[in-house]
Design an enzyme around this catalytic site. Structure first.
Site, mmCIF file in Angstrom:
data_model
loop_
_atom_site.group_PDB
_atom_site.id
_atom_site.type_symbol
_atom_site.label_atom_id
_atom_site.label_comp_id
_atom_site.label_asym_id
_atom_site.label_seq_id
_atom_site.Cartn_x
_atom_site.Cartn_y
_atom_site.Cartn_z
ATOM 1 N N ALA A 139 0.873 -1.182 0.000
ATOM 2 C CA ALA A 139 0.000 0.000 0.000
ATOM 3 C C ALA A 139 0.905 1.226 0.000
ATOM 4 O O ALA A 139 2.096 1.147 0.328
ATOM 5 C CB ALA A 139 -0.873 -0.009 1.257
ATOM 6 N N GLY A 159 0.673 -5.203 0.821
ATOM 7 C CA GLY A 159 -0.436 -5.252 -0.132
ATOM 8 C C GLY A 159 -0.029 -5.862 -1.450
ATOM 9 O O GLY A 159 -0.857 -6.422 -2.172
ATOM 10 N N GLU A 215 -0.457 -9.402 -0.993
ATOM 11 C CA GLU A 215 -1.886 -9.670 -0.789
ATOM 12 C C GLU A 215 -2.628 -9.659 -2.121
ATOM 13 O O GLU A 215 -3.514 -10.470 -2.350
ATOM 14 C CB GLU A 215 -2.463 -8.647 0.190
ATOM 15 N N GLU A 245 4.320 -5.452 7.284
ATOM 16 C CA GLU A 245 3.471 -4.456 7.942
ATOM 17 C C GLU A 245 3.828 -4.201 9.405
ATOM 18 O O GLU A 245 3.753 -3.075 9.887
ATOM 19 C CB GLU A 245 2.002 -4.861 7.851
HETATM 20 N N1 T1G Z 1 4.633 3.479 -0.251
HETATM 21 C C1 T1G Z 1 5.062 4.721 -0.599
HETATM 22 N N2 T1G Z 1 6.358 5.005 -0.898
HETATM 23 C C2 T1G Z 1 7.230 3.989 -0.833
HETATM 24 C C3 T1G Z 1 6.863 2.669 -0.468
HETATM 25 C C4 T1G Z 1 5.483 2.438 -0.178
HETATM 26 N N3 T1G Z 1 5.029 1.240 0.138
HETATM 27 N N4 T1G Z 1 7.988 1.903 -0.480
HETATM 28 C C5 T1G Z 1 8.993 2.693 -0.846
HETATM 29 N N5 T1G Z 1 8.558 3.941 -1.051
HETATM 30 C C6 T1G Z 1 9.356 5.086 -1.501
HETATM 31 C C7 T1G Z 1 10.394 5.490 -0.477
HETATM 32 O O1 T1G Z 1 9.824 6.363 0.482
HETATM 33 C C8 T1G Z 1 11.410 6.175 -1.367
HETATM 34 O O2 T1G Z 1 10.882 7.450 -1.676
HETATM 35 C C9 T1G Z 1 11.363 5.354 -2.662
HETATM 36 O O3 T1G Z 1 10.089 4.685 -2.647
HETATM 37 C C10 T1G Z 1 12.450 4.314 -2.733
HETATM 38 O O4 T1G Z 1 12.358 3.572 -1.516
HETATM 39 C C11 T1G Z 1 -2.552 -3.180 2.744
HETATM 40 C C12 T1G Z 1 -1.272 -1.612 4.515
HETATM 41 C C13 T1G Z 1 10.443 -1.658 -1.569
HETATM 42 C C14 T1G Z 1 12.366 -2.734 -0.379
HETATM 43 O O5 T1G Z 1 6.492 -1.856 3.963
HETATM 44 O O6 T1G Z 1 10.729 -1.830 2.052
HETATM 45 O O7 T1G Z 1 0.994 -2.782 2.226
HETATM 46 O O8 T1G Z 1 12.710 8.824 -0.620
HETATM 47 O O9 T1G Z 1 14.688 4.116 -0.742
HETATM 48 O O10 T1G Z 1 16.045 0.817 -0.840
HETATM 49 O O11 T1G Z 1 -1.617 -4.839 4.100
HETATM 50 O O12 T1G Z 1 11.215 0.806 -0.174
HETATM 51 O O13 T1G Z 1 12.770 8.313 -3.082
HETATM 52 O O14 T1G Z 1 11.031 9.875 -2.149
HETATM 53 O O15 T1G Z 1 13.334 2.270 0.347
HETATM 54 O O16 T1G Z 1 15.262 0.130 -3.176
HETATM 55 C C15 T1G Z 1 4.008 -2.601 3.054
HETATM 56 C C16 T1G Z 1 8.250 -0.535 2.163
HETATM 57 C C17 T1G Z 1 3.258 -1.315 3.155
HETATM 58 C C18 T1G Z 1 7.527 -1.829 1.823
HETATM 59 C C19 T1G Z 1 12.718 -0.740 -1.860
HETATM 60 N N6 T1G Z 1 5.199 -2.411 2.236
HETATM 61 N N7 T1G Z 1 9.311 -0.258 1.219
HETATM 62 O O17 T1G Z 1 13.887 -0.373 -1.153
HETATM 63 O O18 T1G Z 1 14.185 1.992 -2.025
HETATM 64 S S1 T1G Z 1 1.851 -1.458 4.225
HETATM 65 C C20 T1G Z 1 6.365 -2.025 2.780
HETATM 66 C C21 T1G Z 1 10.509 -0.932 1.284
HETATM 67 C C22 T1G Z 1 0.766 -2.420 3.354
HETATM 68 C C23 T1G Z 1 -1.274 -3.760 3.268
HETATM 69 C C24 T1G Z 1 -0.478 -2.801 4.099
HETATM 70 C C25 T1G Z 1 11.556 -0.486 0.314
HETATM 71 C C26 T1G Z 1 11.754 -1.430 -0.874
HETATM 72 P P1 T1G Z 1 11.906 8.705 -1.903
HETATM 73 P P2 T1G Z 1 13.696 3.010 -0.875
HETATM 74 P P3 T1G Z 1 14.940 0.614 -1.821
#
Ligand code: T1G
Length: 713
Positions: A63, A107, A110, A130
């Protein structure tokens, strides 16, 4: 479709591609585009099956956490809802195959689990992270995951938050095939074969054979809750993820989804979720430096050279080798060099034993580290890191030497933890090439690097240091060149206040227990004993000239030093240690404290855990506010990141400055004023903290206002 999702056809298969860079998050518009594309694919008679794939570097990474941040802070339209898109996928009359590369997280996984099949490239990472944001999967993940991989594996994935790679996912039943080579071609071929085979399409929500029985599951849930309590201490979401998975095993799918939703909404409204989402973005914001745009040129670091093969030099050499950077590792004498190499080798052997990587990888990394007693090869190095003894005179001598040897565009860095970078740079002909790279021990493990920007340090050298930190898999935080920089400057009052507390009535173990119950990875006295009381004593000598006559300083540490009680290294410090370095409270220390207090005329009294936490953490916050105001940290959030990634501050509290906002700056200010009256000048309230409190503002407001002013500048 829409700007995020497009639809094409390839060999009779509809290919739906998601394009929402950088990570294909499920931002508003993406689920809607997916539904439109699915409808169009269903209507297309030439499409016998459907593949959903991520454009760019990854499948769906979850998400949109920006949406979650709005929901967590009570703004926006509330937590995202994905039930519609998931049912739409699962009820498709044509086979839906999910093609995964990069990451399918939260997500993302999911959505993938709502597909009839999943295929992935070998290095794809799939998981439910999450809990790292203080929430649980909120798109029916806790209901579909156990149906695909079983209850125990689902608990492990949701409680650890750690992703797994495709081969393990295949073994668990989370995916159906690992695709070597071209993912899209492999997925299309897989989809065609499914269409050719015909028959009913597997709907994950209807699977139940892996849900186990109540009798069998009882011990699995108990073990899962134990794992959550042990590995995610004090956190709410991991335990609640187990509750949601238990609902999957005991309730019909739709009711289980309702239970998950209730739990998800409870978690996202929690302080822990707000703190962890703050931490997520704060860690990524640190690389944004106002006067150093993303396109700033950087020096290419192919060959590094390190001076000093001690604990720090050896750890830094490993960090470089782990990132594929060749390293010359210089010592002054053979025994020290041999000792350093032996420790490096042992560390790598331990990792191989634990299965972290293969013997071949270890050999490759060792081969990248070249031990030597001379400066041979330093003239070709792109980066030289001095990791010698913490003595200004020695560092100046070394920088004088390397200034004469190094090539003109070689970055010259010191790993000093407190000494003045400008003074070190002053002995070179190239102060613009000099920077501080303050690694944290063990440097091959700890993620934090304080990047200390000197007055003359060029933008390109700062940008190079940030790029290097990222390449090493670390978090580089740019800090100013004040004594102790940011982290250690805040540690000094924190350690001093803890020592006052034991002289006034607490015991070292009571203080440490209160701090670990608060969430600190280690109590401060255990930290002291690990780092070495002799080191703490030596640092104190560096500042002795700053101590004001008549201002009471703690005394016990000095006595421990003169008794030769240096901590773990001598088997006794604040604690006594057995041969396995297991600490126990030491009555001798209690007696020494009581005697010292008596001699100092200190009336000992009962001290509550609450007072311990307020005095230890608020004095840290107060120093952080001074650092911020004096311009040695760019953001309050940067200070949080330093404490989360370098000092074991609990992430679910967001860092010291975020924690102050959570308590409320008025309350923090008022308590600091009371401590100021009772305990004297160390508690002088920081003007910025008092000002924000008076204005009813937070450190987060301060950061936001600065970002705005910098954006305008
Ligand atoms: N949403 C919005 N922005 C995101 C994002 C996300 N999920 N993931 C990364 N970014 C942005 C980050 O802020 C940065 O922005 C750029 O992308 C590069 O990220 C319904 C509710 C995927 C392993 O927890 O673990 O799904 O600083 O520097 O090192 O059940 O990003 O460039 O402006 O980290 O290559 C669950 C979180 C969400 C994954 C990539 N998902 N992201 O790593 O790049 S909750 C996560 C990461 C959810 C559902 C629930 C990592 C990455 P900017 P980065 P990276």
């Amino acid at each position: 479709m829409n700007k995020f999702v497009n639809l094409a056809t390839q060999d009779g298969v509809a290919v739906i591609t998601i394009n929402n860079p950088p990570v294909n998050a499920l931002s508003p518009g993406v689920p809607e585009g997916l539904v439109e594309a699915l409808d169009a694919a269903e209507r297309d008679p030439s499409a016998r099956a459907i593949v959903i794939i991520g454009g760019g570097r990854t499948f769906i990474a979850g998400a949109d956490i920006k949406e979650l941040e709005l929901a967590a802070s009570g703004r926006g339209s509330g937590p995202p809802e994905f039930h519609g898109i998931l049912a739409r996928i699962e009820d498709s009359t044509k086979p839906v195959v999910m093609a995964i590369h990069g990451t399918a997280l939260g997500g993302g996984n999911e959505v993938a689990m709502a597909g009839h099949y999943r295929v992935a490239v070998p290095d794809a990472q799939i998981g439910q992270p999450e809990v790292n944001l203080g929430i649980i999967p909120g798109a029916e993940g806790t209901q579909r995951l156990p149906r695909l991989v079983g209850v125990a594996a689902a608990i492990d994935l949701c409680v650890s938050g750690k992703p797994i790679r495709a081969p393990e996912a295949l073994k668990l039943g989370l995916i159906d095939r690992v695709i070597e080579g071209d993912l899209l071609a492999g997925a299309v071929a897989f989809a065609r074969a499914i269409a050719d085979k015909g028959g009913a399409l597997p709907k994950t929500r209807e699977l139940s054979d892996k849900l186990g029985s109540e009798f069998v599951n009882a011990s699995i849930f108990a073990a899962g809750r134990d794992q959550a309590r042990k590995t995610r201490r004090n956190m709410i979401a991991p335990l609640m993820a187990v509750d949601a998975i238990e609902a999957a095993a005991t309730l019909p799918f739709d009711e289980g989804c309702k239970k998950e939703r209730e739990i998800f909404e409870e978690c996202i409204a929690s302080d822990q979720a707000r703190a962890l989402i703050h931490a997520f973005f704060a860690e990524r914001a640190v690389a944004k430096i106002p006067d150093i745009p993303k396109e700033t040129a950087v020096y290419n670091i192919r060959q590094a050279a390190i001076i000093g093969a001690g604990t720090m030099g050896g750890g830094i050499a490993m960090a470089c080798a782990n990132a594929g950077i060749a390293v010359l590792l210089k010592e002054v004498e053979q025994t020290a060099l041999d000792r350093g190499l032996a420790i490096i080798r042992k560390n790598y052997e331990n990792s191989v034993k634990k299965g972290r990587f293969s013997q071949e990888v270890m050999d490759q990394r060792i081969a990248l580290i070249h031990p030597q007693l001379t400066y041979d090869g330093f003239a070709q190095a792109d980066l030289i890191i001095e990791a010698a003894f913490e003595s200004m005179e020695l560092k100046k001598r070394i920088f004088g030497e390397i200034d004469r040897i190094a090539q003109s565009d070689c970055v010259l860095a010191s790993n000093t933890s407190t000494l003045d970078i400008d003074e070190i740079a002053s002995v070179t002909s190239r102060p613009h090439m000099v920077i501080g790279l303050h690694f944290f021990s063990p440097a091959n493990v700890m993620r934090l690097v304080e990047i200390v920007r000197g007055k003359a340090t060029s933008r390109e050298v700062v940008a190079t240091a940030l790029a290097l930190a990222k390449k090493l898999g670390k978090v580089g935080v740019v800090v100013g060149n004040c004594r102790g920089f940011v982290g250690n400057r805040m540690m000094l009052p924190y350690m001093r206040e803890a020592q006052f507390l034991v002289e006034e009535g607490a015991t070292p173990e009571q203080v440490d227990r209160a701090l670990t119950n608060f969430g600190m990875a280690m109590g401060i006295f255990a930290v002291d004993d690990m780092g070495g009381i002799d080191l703490a004593w030596r640092v104190r000598q560096e500042y002795k000239h700053l101590e004001k006559p008549g201002v009471r300083m703690p005394i016990v540490l000095e006595k421990l030093f003169h008794l030769g009680r240096y901590g773990q290294k001598t088997g006794a410090g604040w604690y006594r240690y057995d041969e396995n370095r297991k600490p126990t409270a030491d009555p001798e220390v209690h007696a020494l404290i009581e005697k010292t207090a008596h001699e100092g005329g200190i009336e000992r009294r009962h001290i509550s855990d609450d007072e311990i936490i307020e005095r230890s953490i608020y004095i840290m916050i107060n120093e952080g506010a001074k650092i911020l105001e004096e311009g040695y940290a760019l953001r309050a959030a940067d200070i949080d990141v330093i404490y989360l990634t370098g000092y074991g501050f609990p992430a679910y509290r967001g860092g010291p400055m975020w924690y102050a906002d959570t308590v409320g700056l008025k309350q923090v200010r008022d308590r600091i004023r009371e401590f100021h009256e009772k305990h004297g000048e160390f508690w002088e309230p920081a003007p910025l903290l008092a000002k924000l409190a008076d204005q009813g503002e937070t450190f987060a407001d301060y950061d936001a206002a600065r970002e705005q002013s910098l954006a305008v500048a």
